[in-house]
Design a protein around this motif. Structure first.
Motif, PDB file in Angstrom:
ATOM      1  N   MET A 117     -18.251  13.272  36.706  1.00  0.00           N
ATOM      2  CA  MET A 117     -19.046  12.482  35.761  1.00  0.00           C
ATOM      3  C   MET A 117     -18.456  12.495  34.355  1.00  0.00           C
ATOM      4  O   MET A 117     -19.046  11.981  33.422  1.00  0.00           O
ATOM      5  CB  MET A 117     -20.477  13.034  35.710  1.00  0.00           C
ATOM      6  N   MET A 118     -17.278  13.115  34.215  1.00  0.00           N
ATOM      7  CA  MET A 118     -16.684  13.281  32.894  1.00  0.00           C
ATOM      8  C   MET A 118     -16.384  11.940  32.226  1.00  0.00           C
ATOM      9  O   MET A 118     -16.616  11.757  31.028  1.00  0.00           O
ATOM     10  CB  MET A 118     -15.410  14.126  33.008  1.00  0.00           C
ATOM     11  N   ILE A 119     -15.871  10.984  32.999  1.00  0.00           N
ATOM     12  CA  ILE A 119     -15.543   9.677  32.426  1.00  0.00           C
ATOM     13  C   ILE A 119     -16.811   8.965  31.983  1.00  0.00           C
ATOM     14  O   ILE A 119     -16.894   8.448  30.858  1.00  0.00           O
ATOM     15  CB  ILE A 119     -14.772   8.813  33.444  1.00  0.00           C
ATOM     16  N   LEU A 120     -17.811   8.939  32.855  1.00  0.00           N
ATOM     17  CA  LEU A 120     -19.062   8.253  32.532  1.00  0.00           C
ATOM     18  C   LEU A 120     -19.729   8.880  31.313  1.00  0.00           C
ATOM     19  O   LEU A 120     -20.221   8.164  30.429  1.00  0.00           O
ATOM     20  CB  LEU A 120     -20.010   8.296  33.733  1.00  0.00           C
ATOM     21  N   ILE A 121     -19.739  10.185  31.233  1.00  0.00           N
ATOM     22  CA  ILE A 121     -20.369  10.860  30.089  1.00  0.00           C
ATOM     23  C   ILE A 121     -19.643  10.508  28.790  1.00  0.00           C
ATOM     24  O   ILE A 121     -20.277  10.240  27.760  1.00  0.00           O
ATOM     25  CB  ILE A 121     -20.385  12.382  30.310  1.00  0.00           C
ATOM     26  N   SER A 122     -18.313  10.493  28.834  1.00  0.00           N
ATOM     27  CA  SER A 122     -17.559  10.175  27.615  1.00  0.00           C
ATOM     28  C   SER A 122     -17.802   8.734  27.174  1.00  0.00           C
ATOM     29  O   SER A 122     -17.765   8.436  25.982  1.00  0.00           O
ATOM     30  CB  SER A 122     -16.063  10.413  27.837  1.00  0.00           C
ATOM     31  N   VAL A 123     -18.061   7.826  28.129  1.00  0.00           N
ATOM     32  CA  VAL A 123     -18.369   6.432  27.805  1.00  0.00           C
ATOM     33  C   VAL A 123     -19.772   6.306  27.225  1.00  0.00           C
ATOM     34  O   VAL A 123     -20.000   5.555  26.267  1.00  0.00           O
ATOM     35  CB  VAL A 123     -18.216   5.555  29.067  1.00  0.00           C
ATOM     36  N   LEU A 124     -20.715   7.041  27.797  1.00  0.00           N
ATOM     37  CA  LEU A 124     -22.112   6.947  27.354  1.00  0.00           C
ATOM     38  C   LEU A 124     -22.383   7.733  26.077  1.00  0.00           C
ATOM     39  O   LEU A 124     -23.366   7.459  25.383  1.00  0.00           O
ATOM     40  CB  LEU A 124     -23.051   7.440  28.463  1.00  0.00           C
ATOM     41  N   PHE A 125     -21.533   8.693  25.762  1.00  0.00           N
ATOM     42  CA  PHE A 125     -21.769   9.571  24.619  1.00  0.00           C
ATOM     43  C   PHE A 125     -21.919   8.801  23.302  1.00  0.00           C
ATOM     44  O   PHE A 125     -22.848   9.066  22.528  1.00  0.00           O
ATOM     45  CB  PHE A 125     -20.645  10.609  24.530  1.00  0.00           C
ATOM     46  N   PRO A 126     -21.034   7.829  23.001  1.00  0.00           N
ATOM     47  CA  PRO A 126     -21.230   7.061  21.754  1.00  0.00           C
ATOM     48  C   PRO A 126     -22.556   6.302  21.744  1.00  0.00           C
ATOM     49  O   PRO A 126     -23.169   6.138  20.680  1.00  0.00           O
ATOM     50  CB  PRO A 126     -20.040   6.096  21.741  1.00  0.00           C
ATOM     51  N   MET A 127     -22.991   5.821  22.907  1.00  0.00           N
ATOM     52  CA  MET A 127     -24.257   5.092  22.975  1.00  0.00           C
ATOM     53  C   MET A 127     -25.434   6.020  22.696  1.00  0.00           C
ATOM     54  O   MET A 127     -26.371   5.663  21.974  1.00  0.00           O
ATOM     55  CB  MET A 127     -24.419   4.443  24.351  1.00  0.00           C
ATOM     56  N   ILE A 128     -25.380   7.215  23.256  1.00  0.00           N
ATOM     57  CA  ILE A 128     -26.467   8.183  23.060  1.00  0.00           C
ATOM     58  C   ILE A 128     -26.543   8.605  21.593  1.00  0.00           C
ATOM     59  O   ILE A 128     -27.621   8.624  20.985  1.00  0.00           O
ATOM     60  CB  ILE A 128     -26.263   9.406  23.972  1.00  0.00           C
ATOM     61  N   LEU A 129     -25.384   8.918  21.007  1.00  0.00           N
ATOM     62  CA  LEU A 129     -25.380   9.377  19.616  1.00  0.00           C
ATOM     63  C   LEU A 129     -25.661   8.253  18.627  1.00  0.00           C
ATOM     64  O   LEU A 129     -25.919   8.514  17.457  1.00  0.00           O
ATOM     65  CB  LEU A 129     -24.048  10.038  19.280  1.00  0.00           C
ATOM     66  N   SER A 130     -25.615   6.996  19.100  1.00  0.00           N
ATOM     67  CA  SER A 130     -25.921   5.893  18.187  1.00  0.00           C
ATOM     68  C   SER A 130     -27.362   5.967  17.699  1.00  0.00           C
ATOM     69  O   SER A 130     -27.665   5.532  16.590  1.00  0.00           O
ATOM     70  CB  SER A 130     -25.657   4.552  18.863  1.00  0.00           C
ATOM     71  N   PHE A 131     -28.245   6.558  18.498  1.00  0.00           N
ATOM     72  CA  PHE A 131     -29.629   6.720  18.054  1.00  0.00           C
ATOM     73  C   PHE A 131     -29.721   7.764  16.940  1.00  0.00           C
ATOM     74  O   PHE A 131     -30.512   7.633  16.009  1.00  0.00           O
ATOM     75  CB  PHE A 131     -30.520   7.122  19.233  1.00  0.00           C
ATOM     76  N   VAL A 132     -28.880   8.786  17.034  1.00  0.00           N
ATOM     77  CA  VAL A 132     -28.817   9.789  15.964  1.00  0.00           C
ATOM     78  C   VAL A 132     -28.236   9.158  14.708  1.00  0.00           C
ATOM     79  O   VAL A 132     -28.721   9.390  13.589  1.00  0.00           O
ATOM     80  CB  VAL A 132     -27.967  11.001  16.409  1.00  0.00           C
ATOM     81  N   ALA A 133     -27.179   8.344  14.883  1.00  0.00           N
ATOM     82  CA  ALA A 133     -26.577   7.667  13.738  1.00  0.00           C
ATOM     83  C   ALA A 133     -27.567   6.707  13.085  1.00  0.00           C
ATOM     84  O   ALA A 133     -27.586   6.562  11.859  1.00  0.00           O
ATOM     85  CB  ALA A 133     -25.323   6.906  14.186  1.00  0.00           C
ATOM     86  N   TYR A 134     -28.387   6.062  13.898  1.00  0.00           N
ATOM     87  CA  TYR A 134     -29.416   5.149  13.376  1.00  0.00           C
ATOM     88  C   TYR A 134     -30.369   5.891  12.450  1.00  0.00           C
ATOM     89  O   TYR A 134     -30.672   5.432  11.336  1.00  0.00           O
ATOM     90  CB  TYR A 134     -30.177   4.529  14.542  1.00  0.00           C
ATOM     91  N   ALA A 135     -30.825   7.056  12.895  1.00  0.00           N
ATOM     92  CA  ALA A 135     -31.744   7.850  12.074  1.00  0.00           C
ATOM     93  C   ALA A 135     -31.043   8.346  10.815  1.00  0.00           C
ATOM     94  O   ALA A 135     -31.627   8.332   9.718  1.00  0.00           O
ATOM     95  CB  ALA A 135     -32.290   9.024  12.888  1.00  0.00           C
ATOM     96  N   ALA A 136     -29.781   8.775  10.962  1.00  0.00           N
ATOM     97  CA  ALA A 136     -29.037   9.278   9.805  1.00  0.00           C
ATOM     98  C   ALA A 136     -28.782   8.185   8.782  1.00  0.00           C
ATOM     99  O   ALA A 136     -28.777   8.440   7.573  1.00  0.00           O
ATOM    100  CB  ALA A 136     -27.716   9.890  10.269  1.00  0.00           C
ATOM    101  N   ALA A 137     -28.574   6.945   9.256  1.00  0.00           N
ATOM    102  CA  ALA A 137     -28.272   5.838   8.348  1.00  0.00           C
ATOM    103  C   ALA A 137     -29.436   5.517   7.419  1.00  0.00           C
ATOM    104  O   ALA A 137     -29.238   4.915   6.363  1.00  0.00           O
ATOM    105  CB  ALA A 137     -27.884   4.601   9.151  1.00  0.00           C
ATOM    106  N   LYS A 138     -30.634   5.911   7.802  1.00  0.00           N
ATOM    107  CA  LYS A 138     -31.791   5.700   6.925  1.00  0.00           C
ATOM    108  C   LYS A 138     -31.654   6.521   5.648  1.00  0.00           C
ATOM    109  O   LYS A 138     -32.210   6.172   4.604  1.00  0.00           O
ATOM    110  CB  LYS A 138     -33.082   6.097   7.652  1.00  0.00           C
ATOM    111  N   ARG A 139     -30.891   7.617   5.733  1.00  0.00           N
ATOM    112  CA  ARG A 139     -30.692   8.493   4.575  1.00  0.00           C
ATOM    113  C   ARG A 139     -29.301   8.308   3.955  1.00  0.00           C
ATOM    114  O   ARG A 139     -29.152   8.296   2.741  1.00  0.00           O
ATOM    115  CB  ARG A 139     -30.869   9.958   4.983  1.00  0.00           C
ATOM    116  N   SER A 140     -28.285   8.211   4.826  1.00  0.00           N
ATOM    117  CA  SER A 140     -26.913   8.157   4.310  1.00  0.00           C
ATOM    118  C   SER A 140     -26.013   7.407   5.277  1.00  0.00           C
ATOM    119  O   SER A 140     -25.894   7.798   6.445  1.00  0.00           O
ATOM    120  CB  SER A 140     -26.369   9.570   4.093  1.00  0.00           C
ATOM    121  N   ALA A 141     -25.363   6.355   4.796  1.00  0.00           N
ATOM    122  CA  ALA A 141     -24.395   5.625   5.617  1.00  0.00           C
ATOM    123  C   ALA A 141     -23.196   6.504   5.944  1.00  0.00           C
ATOM    124  O   ALA A 141     -22.582   6.359   7.008  1.00  0.00           O
ATOM    125  CB  ALA A 141     -23.940   4.360   4.903  1.00  0.00           C
TER     126      ALA A 141
END
Length: 476
Positions: free
Chosen positions: A1-25
């Protein structure tokens, strides 16, 4: 599952980036960049190590079948590498654009991970329908970025992009479904061409759909508008890495169901015409983003030419062109973004003497153009390899070398003319451009494109691609 996880990882962390962008780009940009590190490491391991990674059973309808070999690994490596540095470039630009629009950059960072993850997934997936799903994920994510943060008439441009991109995608899907009816469930190149045979209708559907996505001559009309009016971090990914997926689909699927070899000769002519036309149109542009957009049309001609040659050197060159174009055009579009932020213009004729305004930026941009022109960069390796493939295809038919020489000449003319107009001549600015993370990202990508030109990096990449496609190419 290593390939699939590495592909999905940016998508999962995009929600964290979304929350962070409310404070700092800036924090959002760093999170988006870090999310691509696993994918970058995995693809680099394949590309430089010459290894082959696969997941899933490849039996029946296996949606979890993924494979990374050096050929598609170069495409994934380019997506991850360019995506990482564009993410680092984006915070000052998105702060600038958000201030202009009066909205935060949260949606940009939410969709960013889905865009780059979708592209990487499309290159890594083996199941044909899963390839299409990942392409759709990337397209939808980029639609929101243009709609929220684009320039000009954003709604009209978004609709144009929606229509053209999905016409191409649906044609490709129709071709995939025809192959499904024949029991071909997987990308032929990733399974060594097993279970395929001539299929004229599937070939035509996948070919036309892919050419639309590549924005080649005659179906290129959407690209100068969309890529020029998209937010510049997206342009730095759209132009080098998204459009190239069409070339990958032709190489990995369409060429395996080729009805007869006469098609390849017409594709060669068409690719040469695309490269010349795109270069001439780039030479005529005043808007620097439209100039770079038309140069993408030209560069897609190069990539298509490599695939159409249907030999091991051509395929190797196509993968190398994706890498060199990805790095070079990312540098140039990010440079355009730097101009937008700190010069407030996209008009080439209002520039001049900018070498003294920011020498590091000028040097990096010149390297970006060298990638396109195939001089002293990884672009030179791709161009030499393409020339060998072209010579192998036409052999002693020397008349066909004339249009190929014209392709190289046109590219050199628009590249060096732009360098002359923008960076040299009488200076029009007395101040200096600032040093920030955007400038550092531009310089870093330019440096990497030079580094990859030096052995053992260049010969290792080229040799591994050559060996991989030599074993599974459609010409066997």
């Amino acid at each position: 599952m290593m390939i699939l996880i590495s592909v999905l990882f940016p998508m999962i962390l995009s929600f964290v980036a979304y929350a962070a962008a409310k404070r700092s780009a800036y924090m959002a940009g760093y999170i988006s960049a870090a999310a691509l590190l696993p994918l970058l490491a995995l693809s680099a391991y394949v590309v430089f190590g010459g290894v082959d990674l696969s997941e899933g059973t490849f039996q029946g309808f296996d949606v979890l079948a993924f494979r990374i070999m050096p050929f598609n690994g170069v495409f994934i490596f380019t997506v991850a590498l360019v995506g990482l540095f564009v993410a680092l470039f984006s915070p000052p630009y998105m702060e600038h654009r958000s201030h202009e629009l009066g909205r935060d950059s949260a949606v940009f960072y939410l969709t960013y991970g889905f865009f780059v993850g979708g592209l990487a997934g499309a290159f890594a997936a083996a199941n044909l329908v899963v390839v299409y799903v990942f392409i759709e994920v990337a397209l939808i994510a980029s639609l929101f970025q243009i709609l929220y943060y684009g320039y000009g008439d954003r709604v009209r441009i978004t609709v144009m992009y929606l229509v053209w991109s999905h016409v191409g995608a649906f044609l490709v899907l129709a071709g995939f479904l025809l192959l499904y009816l024949k029991g071909v469930y997987y990308v032929p190149l990733l399974i060594g061409g097993r279970g395929t045979g001539p299929d004229a209708l599937a070939f035509v559907l996948i070919l036309i759909g892919s050419l639309i996505k590549m924005a080649t001559l005659g179906v290129h009309m959407w690209l100068p508008y969309v890529h020029a009016e998209a937010p510049t971090p997206l342009s730095a990914l759209l132009s080098p890495v998204l459009v190239g997926i069409g070339g990958y689909l032709i190489a990995s699927v369409a060429m395996y169901v080729l009805p007869n070899s006469e098609w390849t000769q017409w594709l060669v002519y068409y690719a040469v015409a695309t490269a010349i036309y795109g270069g001439l149109m780039a030479f005529l542009q005043r808007d620097i983003k439209r100039l770079f957009a038309y140069s993408t049309v030209s560069q897609m001609g190069y990539l298509l030419l490599g695939v159409a040659l249907a030999n091991v050197y051509g395929y190797t060159a196509a993968a190398l062109f994706y890498l060199s174009h990805g790095l070079g055009k990312a540098v140039l579009f990010m440079t355009a973004g730097y101009f937008i932020m700190y010069l407030g213009t996209r008009d080439v004729e209002k520039m001049g003497g900018l070498y003294g305004w920011r020498p590091e930026l000028a040097g990096a941009a010149i390297v970006g153009f060298l990638n396109l022109a195939g001089i002293l960069s990884i672009g030179m390796i791709s161009e030499i390899t393409l020339t060998v493939g072209y010579a192998q295809y036409f052999q002693t038919d020397y008349a066909f070398y004339i249009p190929y020489a014209l392709v190289l000449l046109v590219t050199g003319i628009y590249a060096f003319n732009t360098i002359r107009v923008v960076f040299f001549g009488p200076p029009k600015r007395e101040d200096r451009g600032p040093v920030d993370i955007a400038l550092a990202s531009i310089v870093a990508v330019a440096f990497i494109s030079l580094l990859l030109f030096i052995p053992p990096f260049s010969n290792t990449i080229a040799d591994n691609i050559y060996k991989a496609v030599g074993a599974v190419g459609p010409w066997r």
